[in-house]
Write a protein that holds these residues in place. Sequence first.
Motif, PDB file in Angstrom:
ATOM      1  N   LEU A   1      -6.237 -13.865   5.891  1.00  0.00           N
ATOM      2  CA  LEU A   1      -5.549 -15.090   5.499  1.00  0.00           C
ATOM      3  C   LEU A   1      -5.026 -15.730   6.765  1.00  0.00           C
ATOM      4  N   VAL A   2      -5.373 -17.002   6.986  1.00  0.00           N
ATOM      5  CA  VAL A   2      -4.940 -17.700   8.192  1.00  0.00           C
ATOM      6  C   VAL A   2      -4.196 -18.962   7.773  1.00  0.00           C
ATOM      7  N   TYR A   3      -3.065 -19.214   8.431  1.00  0.00           N
ATOM      8  CA  TYR A   3      -2.223 -20.355   8.080  1.00  0.00           C
ATOM      9  C   TYR A   3      -1.625 -20.930   9.349  1.00  0.00           C
ATOM     10  N   ASN A   4      -1.163 -22.186   9.307  1.00  0.00           N
ATOM     11  CA  ASN A   4      -0.481 -22.755  10.482  1.00  0.00           C
ATOM     12  C   ASN A   4       0.715 -23.615  10.096  1.00  0.00           C
ATOM     13  N   ILE A   5       1.387 -23.234   9.010  1.00  0.00           N
ATOM     14  CA  ILE A   5       2.726 -23.765   8.775  1.00  0.00           C
ATOM     15  C   ILE A   5       3.718 -22.705   9.237  1.00  0.00           C
ATOM     16  N   ARG A   6       4.977 -23.077   9.337  1.00  0.00           N
ATOM     17  CA  ARG A   6       5.951 -22.121   9.850  1.00  0.00           C
ATOM     18  C   ARG A   6       6.130 -20.941   8.890  1.00  0.00           C
ATOM     19  N   PRO A   7       6.347 -19.741   9.417  1.00  0.00           N
ATOM     20  CA  PRO A   7       6.480 -18.550   8.558  1.00  0.00           C
ATOM     21  C   PRO A   7       7.562 -18.699   7.493  1.00  0.00           C
ATOM     22  N   GLN A   8       8.631 -19.445   7.816  1.00  0.00           N
ATOM     23  CA  GLN A   8       9.700 -19.632   6.840  1.00  0.00           C
ATOM     24  C   GLN A   8       9.175 -20.345   5.594  1.00  0.00           C
ATOM     25  N   ALA A   9       8.279 -21.316   5.801  1.00  0.00           N
ATOM     26  CA  ALA A   9       7.700 -22.034   4.670  1.00  0.00           C
ATOM     27  C   ALA A   9       6.788 -21.121   3.863  1.00  0.00           C
ATOM     28  N   MET A  10       6.014 -20.265   4.541  1.00  0.00           N
ATOM     29  CA  MET A  10       5.170 -19.316   3.822  1.00  0.00           C
ATOM     30  C   MET A  10       6.024 -18.375   2.969  1.00  0.00           C
ATOM     31  N   ALA A  11       7.146 -17.926   3.516  1.00  0.00           N
ATOM     32  CA  ALA A  11       8.027 -17.029   2.759  1.00  0.00           C
ATOM     33  C   ALA A  11       8.600 -17.729   1.533  1.00  0.00           C
ATOM     34  N   ARG A  12       8.974 -19.007   1.672  1.00  0.00           N
ATOM     35  CA  ARG A  12       9.519 -19.747   0.527  1.00  0.00           C
ATOM     36  C   ARG A  12       8.487 -19.898  -0.588  1.00  0.00           C
ATOM     37  N   LEU A  13       7.193 -19.934  -0.211  1.00  0.00           N
ATOM     38  CA  LEU A  13       6.133 -20.032  -1.203  1.00  0.00           C
ATOM     39  C   LEU A  13       5.790 -18.674  -1.818  1.00  0.00           C
ATOM     40  N   GLY A  14       6.461 -17.624  -1.369  1.00  0.00           N
ATOM     41  CA  GLY A  14       6.132 -16.284  -1.838  1.00  0.00           C
ATOM     42  C   GLY A  14       4.874 -15.736  -1.218  1.00  0.00           C
ATOM     43  N   LEU A  15       4.517 -16.278  -0.044  1.00  0.00           N
ATOM     44  CA  LEU A  15       3.279 -15.893   0.621  1.00  0.00           C
ATOM     45  C   LEU A  15       3.537 -15.254   1.983  1.00  0.00           C
ATOM     46  N   GLY A  16       4.719 -14.682   2.162  1.00  0.00           N
ATOM     47  CA  GLY A  16       5.035 -14.021   3.420  1.00  0.00           C
ATOM     48  C   GLY A  16       4.225 -12.744   3.611  1.00  0.00           C
ATOM     49  N   TYR A  17       4.239 -12.240   4.826  1.00  0.00           N
ATOM     50  CA  TYR A  17       3.411 -11.076   5.151  1.00  0.00           C
ATOM     51  C   TYR A  17       3.782  -9.858   4.315  1.00  0.00           C
ATOM     52  N   GLU A  18       5.067  -9.611   4.144  1.00  0.00           N
ATOM     53  CA  GLU A  18       5.497  -8.416   3.436  1.00  0.00           C
ATOM     54  C   GLU A  18       4.946  -8.398   2.011  1.00  0.00           C
ATOM     55  N   ALA A  19       4.986  -9.561   1.345  1.00  0.00           N
ATOM     56  CA  ALA A  19       4.491  -9.630  -0.030  1.00  0.00           C
ATOM     57  C   ALA A  19       2.985  -9.432  -0.087  1.00  0.00           C
ATOM     58  N   LEU A  20       2.259 -10.055   0.814  1.00  0.00           N
ATOM     59  CA  LEU A  20       0.804  -9.977   0.762  1.00  0.00           C
ATOM     60  C   LEU A  20       0.282  -8.651   1.288  1.00  0.00           C
ATOM     61  N   GLN A  21       1.023  -8.006   2.175  1.00  0.00           N
ATOM     62  CA  GLN A  21       0.605  -6.715   2.693  1.00  0.00           C
ATOM     63  C   GLN A  21       0.640  -5.656   1.587  1.00  0.00           C
ATOM     64  N   VAL A  22       1.612  -5.771   0.692  1.00  0.00           N
ATOM     65  CA  VAL A  22       1.659  -4.862  -0.453  1.00  0.00           C
ATOM     66  C   VAL A  22       0.473  -5.116  -1.374  1.00  0.00           C
ATOM     67  N   LEU A  23       0.137  -6.387  -1.551  1.00  0.00           N
ATOM     68  CA  LEU A  23      -0.972  -6.766  -2.422  1.00  0.00           C
ATOM     69  C   LEU A  23      -2.314  -6.316  -1.852  1.00  0.00           C
ATOM     70  N   ASN A  24      -2.471  -6.405  -0.521  1.00  0.00           N
ATOM     71  CA  ASN A  24      -3.743  -6.080   0.131  1.00  0.00           C
ATOM     72  C   ASN A  24      -3.448  -5.468   1.496  1.00  0.00           C
ATOM     73  N   PRO A  25      -3.308  -4.135   1.567  1.00  0.00           N
ATOM     74  CA  PRO A  25      -2.934  -3.490   2.837  1.00  0.00           C
ATOM     75  C   PRO A  25      -3.954  -3.687   3.958  1.00  0.00           C
ATOM     76  N   ARG A  26      -5.188  -4.048   3.637  1.00  0.00           N
ATOM     77  CA  ARG A  26      -6.219  -4.239   4.661  1.00  0.00           C
ATOM     78  C   ARG A  26      -6.282  -5.678   5.169  1.00  0.00           C
ATOM     79  N   LEU A  27      -5.398  -6.523   4.689  1.00  0.00           N
ATOM     80  CA  LEU A  27      -5.443  -7.945   5.033  1.00  0.00           C
ATOM     81  C   LEU A  27      -5.003  -8.189   6.475  1.00  0.00           C
ATOM     82  N   VAL A  28      -5.773  -8.994   7.195  1.00  0.00           N
ATOM     83  CA  VAL A  28      -5.335  -9.534   8.488  1.00  0.00           C
ATOM     84  C   VAL A  28      -4.643 -10.863   8.186  1.00  0.00           C
TER      85      VAL A  28
END
Length: 408
Positions: A92-119
Amino acid sequence: MSGPLDGIRVIDLTSVVMGPYASSVLADYGADVIKVEPPAGDVMRKSGPMRSADMGHFYLSLGRNKRSVVLDLKQDEGREVLLRLVRDADVLVYNIRPQAMARLGLGYEALQVLNPRLVYAGAYGFSQKGPYAARPAYDDLIQGMCGIPWLAQRAGADKPRYAPMVLVDRMAGLQLCTAITSALVYRDRTGRGQRVDVPMFEGMLSVVLGEHLAGEQFVPPVGPSGYQRSLARDRRPYRTRDGYICVLVYNDKHWRSFFAAIGQPQSFETDARFASQNQRLTHIDHVYGWLGEVLATRTTDEWLRVFEQADIPAARLYSIDDIVADEHVQATGFIQTVQHPTEGELRITAIPTEWSESVPENRRPAPVLGEHTREVLLEFGYADGDIAAMQARGVLGAHPSIPNKETT
């Protein structure tokens, strides 16, 4: 198999140039890049010239080999669709600020649990470790903060100016692409995905300071900052009697050959300013200024023959039209003419690397907005009825087919 990244699935949330340029390289190399766009589409779709709305020239070059899916991530249902895509993605590649990704529920911690192999790769303005972490950033701003306009003026420009191209976005995009592919290699060795951050500012500083820290690299300094040859006022295309020429008389062999070619073979030995690499750097303004005076005495063709015989690197100064017409560019097929389903005949550049195996290809043209929404969601297990219902609720945008548009 088409390209070394065949089988790698990338969820691309990026926009403008930096992220889309990185994902375009991944797509060229065979990755299945699913470009997730908001209902209004990537902003670069709007950048003319263009023949059809939302199909600007920038987007046409950055969007090839990708599939377009339209999701409204401001809606919970849209985010749920994205999470379903992420479960089976490699990147998953993005270029908005990490704070905005976290507000969308798309932060690294949440997605890493969903898919531990995700870059999970983020590209934005500044390192998140410093006080500029939340600042917005664009190519021009980062060029300024990295000193590029200041260096241009120091090198002789009448005023500071940006490089006349989207330089930082593309440099940072290449660094992002390299980081992603390196993280994929690590994952294949260990089974673990990871978060990768690629900041524009620090990335471009590594380029600029690698050259221009110069004497300040030493502690204490042994000289000023700034690489002398790059900053020489006469380091430029040289005027000839009928145009311009680009030439690099660089090492001792070149200078000996050049003095011999102009009938002054003794000058290399007798003029200390030319006698060694370090002496030429110390006297670079004189060296390049004198060279410019000499080159003004003959035509470009005359000098090209001289330099070819002397084995000194030289070339004509090209315009964009000259590049398109160049015999080497034509012989290699680097600029190709293709037929786009909606935009008609286009010129595109070839993939600029050559492979003995896993040869990359231009597999598909830049898609219209939402062209692949239905196709992709069907692949991920959604039923036609569910797709139609979400489209009716404005959760997604699905282009039913490629229309036959007349060019204007």
